[in-house]
Design an enzyme around this catalytic site. Structure first.
Site, PDB file in Angstrom:
ATOM      1  N   GLY A  12       0.836  -1.211   0.000  1.00 15.53           N
ATOM      2  CA  GLY A  12       0.000   0.000   0.000  1.00 15.53           C
ATOM      3  C   GLY A  12       0.866   1.254   0.000  1.00 15.53           C
ATOM      4  NE  ARG A  56      -2.238  -4.380  -0.969  1.00 17.41           N
ATOM      5  CZ  ARG A  56      -1.719  -3.755   0.089  1.00 17.41           C
ATOM      6  NH1 ARG A  56      -0.591  -4.171   0.610  1.00 17.41           N
ATOM      7  NH2 ARG A  56      -2.340  -2.708   0.620  1.00 17.41           N
ATOM      8  CG  ASP A  78       3.341  -6.996   7.434  1.00 20.08           C
ATOM      9  OD1 ASP A  78       2.815  -6.540   6.399  1.00 20.08           O
ATOM     10  OD2 ASP A  78       2.689  -7.428   8.398  1.00 20.08           O
ATOM     11  CB  THR A 134       2.631   0.484   6.197  1.00 18.74           C
ATOM     12  OG1 THR A 134       1.253   0.248   6.566  1.00 18.74           O
ATOM     13  CG2 THR A 134       3.500   0.146   7.392  1.00 18.74           C
ATOM     14  CG  ASP A 141      -1.699  -0.574   8.092  1.00 20.67           C
ATOM     15  OD1 ASP A 141      -2.527   0.306   7.812  1.00 20.67           O
ATOM     16  OD2 ASP A 141      -1.583  -1.636   7.455  1.00 20.67           O
ATOM     17  CG  ASP A 182       1.478  -2.929  10.708  1.00 17.59           C
ATOM     18  OD1 ASP A 182       2.358  -2.321  10.070  1.00 17.59           O
ATOM     19  OD2 ASP A 182       0.714  -3.749  10.185  1.00 17.59           O
ATOM     20  NE  ARG A 210      -2.571  -5.342   5.543  1.00 17.70           N
ATOM     21  CZ  ARG A 210      -2.979  -5.550   4.300  1.00 17.70           C
ATOM     22  NH1 ARG A 210      -3.750  -6.575   4.041  1.00 17.70           N
ATOM     23  NH2 ARG A 210      -2.601  -4.775   3.319  1.00 17.70           N
TER      24      ARG A 210
HETATM   25  O1  F6P Z   1      -1.470  -1.561   4.696  1.00 16.95           O
HETATM   26  C1  F6P Z   1      -2.084  -0.367   4.348  1.00 16.95           C
HETATM   27  C2  F6P Z   1      -3.542  -0.553   4.098  1.00 16.95           C
HETATM   28  O2  F6P Z   1      -4.106   0.687   3.752  1.00 16.95           O
HETATM   29  C3  F6P Z   1      -4.333  -1.204   5.248  1.00 16.95           C
HETATM   30  O3  F6P Z   1      -4.650  -0.281   6.261  1.00 16.95           O
HETATM   31  C4  F6P Z   1      -5.518  -1.756   4.513  1.00 16.95           C
HETATM   32  O4  F6P Z   1      -6.057  -2.867   5.191  1.00 16.95           O
HETATM   33  C5  F6P Z   1      -4.939  -2.173   3.191  1.00 16.95           C
HETATM   34  O5  F6P Z   1      -3.749  -1.436   3.021  1.00 16.95           O
HETATM   35  C6  F6P Z   1      -5.839  -1.953   1.991  1.00 16.95           C
HETATM   36  O6  F6P Z   1      -5.208  -2.470   0.885  1.00 16.95           O
HETATM   37  P1  F6P Z   1      -5.672  -2.198  -0.606  1.00 16.95           P
HETATM   38  O7  F6P Z   1      -5.275  -0.807  -0.972  1.00 16.95           O
HETATM   39  O8  F6P Z   1      -4.934  -3.203  -1.412  1.00 16.95           O
HETATM   40  O9  F6P Z   1      -7.152  -2.327  -0.647  1.00 16.95           O
END
Ligand code: F6P
Length: 324
Positions: free
Chosen positions: A11, A72, A103, A126, A128, A130, A172
Site C-alpha cells: 500500500g 502487491r 511487512d 505503511t 498502519d 505496525d 489491517r
Molecule cells: O497496509 C495499508 C492498508 O491501507 C491497510 O490499512 C488496509 O487494510 C490495506 O492497506 C488496503 O489495501 P488495498 O489498498 O490493497 O485495498
C-alpha cells in the site's frame, strides 16, 4: 556497492516520495549509479527498471502516492519470479536494493536477500504503523491527520443532527490508527482488533452517554475488528439502542492519500538517507527505523517476527474516562 535500485511496494503511504528522493540523492552523492523500479517487485519481474539522476526526483518531496508506483505482487513470492527479478538486477550489476513498504514487502525482501545474496535495506512505509523497529512508519502521521480532520467534520454534522456515527478506519490487523485517532478526536468508544469489546459493553457505554445528555456520539471501528466492520457493528447496536439516529462512514482509501505532513517528509528523508548509508557499510536484510529520536537498524527477521503493534492500555482506559 556501485549500483543501487529503489522500489515502493504494498500500500502506498505519504512520504514515500520524500524517501525515494533521499535514497536517489544519497546514492548519487556517494558515487553510486541509481535506478528506480516501477510497480514494486512486479517491476523487477517485468524489467521495468529506469536509471535515476538527481533531477529525476526534483519537486516530489511534497507529493503523496509514489512516483515509482506500487503493487502487491504475488509472483515475486515464487522461486521463478524471484529468479527472473534477480536476472534483471544482475544484467545491470545492481548490487543494492532499497525497498520501501510494509511487512509483505519485508517478507519478500528477506527471502530475496537470503536466496540471491542481493544486499537489501528496508524502509518501513505503511500508514498502519505496525512494524517492530520503528516508533513510526512512513505515512502514519499524515494518515492520522487526515483521519482526525475527517472525524472532526463528521462530529460537526453528528452534533447538528444528534446522531450516533460509526466511523471505520484502516489499519489491517492493527488498531493503532483507531486507538490514537479515537483519543485525538475525543471519540466515545473505540473498537480494536487487539481487544474484544462486546456489543453489551458498547451499548452500556452509549446508554450512559445518552442518560447524561450527550447529544451525539462517535464510535471508531478498526477495520480489523473481529466482530465485523462498522456496518455490522452499527446494525447490532441499533437493534438494542435507539436513542439516536445512526449513521456509518467508512473512511477508506482517502486515508492513504494527500501531501505528506512535515513529520513524514522528515522521516522519509531521514530513513532513505540512512538506508543507503547502511548499504554502503555492508548492512543487509535489515530495516532502518526511528526509535526515540534516533535512527536504528533492525534485522528483517526481528521486524517480521515482532511486527504487531502493542496497544497502549492507558490510552484505551483514557478513552473511557475522558468521554463521560
Ligand atoms: O497496509 C495499508 C492498508 O491501507 C491497510 O490499512 C488496509 O487494510 C490495506 O492497506 C488496503 O489495501 P488495498 O489498498 O490493497 O485495498
Amino acid at each position: 556497492i556501485n549500483n543501487i535500485a529503489v522500489l515502493t511496494s504494498g500500500g502506498d503511504a505519504p512520504g514515500m516520495n520524500a524517501c525515494i528522493r533521499a535514497v536517489v540523492r544519497t546514492g548519487i552523492y556517494n558515487g553510486a549509479n541509481m535506478f528506480g523500479v516501477k510497480q514494486g517487485y512486479q517491476g523487477l519481474i517485468d524489467d521495468n527498471i529506469i536509471p535515476m539522476d538527481a533531477r529525476s526526483v526534483s519537486n516530489i518531496i511534497h507529493l503523496g502516492g509514489t512516483i515509482l508506483k506500487t503493487a502487491r505482487c504475488k509472483p515475486f513470492m515464487t522461486e521463478e519470479g524471484m529468479q527472473t527479478a534477480y536476472n534483471h538486477l544482475k544484467a545491470r550489476n545492481i548490487d543494492g536494493l532499497v525497498v520501501i513498504g510494509g511487512d509483505g514487502t519485508f517478507t519478500g525482501a528477506k527471502i530475496f536477500s537470503e536466496k540471491f545474496g542481493v544486499k537489501v535495506m528496508g524502509v518501513p512505509g505503511t500508514i498502519d504503523n505496525d512494524l517492530f523497529g520503528s516508533d513510526f512508519t512512513l505515512g502514519y502521521d499524515t494518515a492520522m491527520n487526515t483521519v482526525i480532520e475527517a472525524i472532526d467534520k463528521i462530529r460537526d454534522t453528528a452534533d447538528a443532527h444528534d446522531r450516533l456515527f460509526f466511523i471505520e478506519v484502516m489499519g489491517r490487523d492493527s488498531g493503532c490508527i483507531a486507538l490514537r485517532s479515537g483519543v485525538a478526536s475525543g471519540a466515545e468508544a473505540v473498537l480494536l482488533p487487539e481487544k474484544q469489546t462486546s456489543i453489551d459493553e458498547l451499548v452500556n457505554q452509549l446508554e450512559i452517554g445518552a442518560l447524561t445528555k450527550k447529544s451525539s456520539s462517535i464510535v471508531i471501528v478498526a477495520e480489523g475488528h473481529k466482530a465485523g466492520g462498522a456496518y455490522d457493528i452499527a446494525k447490532k447496536v441499533k437493534e438494542r439502542f435507539n436513542h439516536y439516529d445512526t449513521k456509518v462512514t467508512i473512511l477508506g482509501h482517502l486515508q492513504r492519500g494527500g501531501s505528506p505532513s512535515s513529520a513524514d517528509r522528515i522521516l522519509g528523508s531521514r530513513l532513505g538517507f540512512a538506508a543507503v548509508n547502511e548499504l554502503f557499510k555492508g548492512t543487509t536484510a535489515a530495516m532502518v527505523g526511528l526509535r526515540g529520536n534516533d535512527v536504528k537498524v533492525t534485522s528483517l527477521e526481528e521486524a517480521l517476527t515482532k511486527h504487531s503493534f502493542k496497544l497502549e492500555d492507558d490510552l484505551l482506559e483514557m478513552t473511557k474516562v475522558l468521554s463521560i
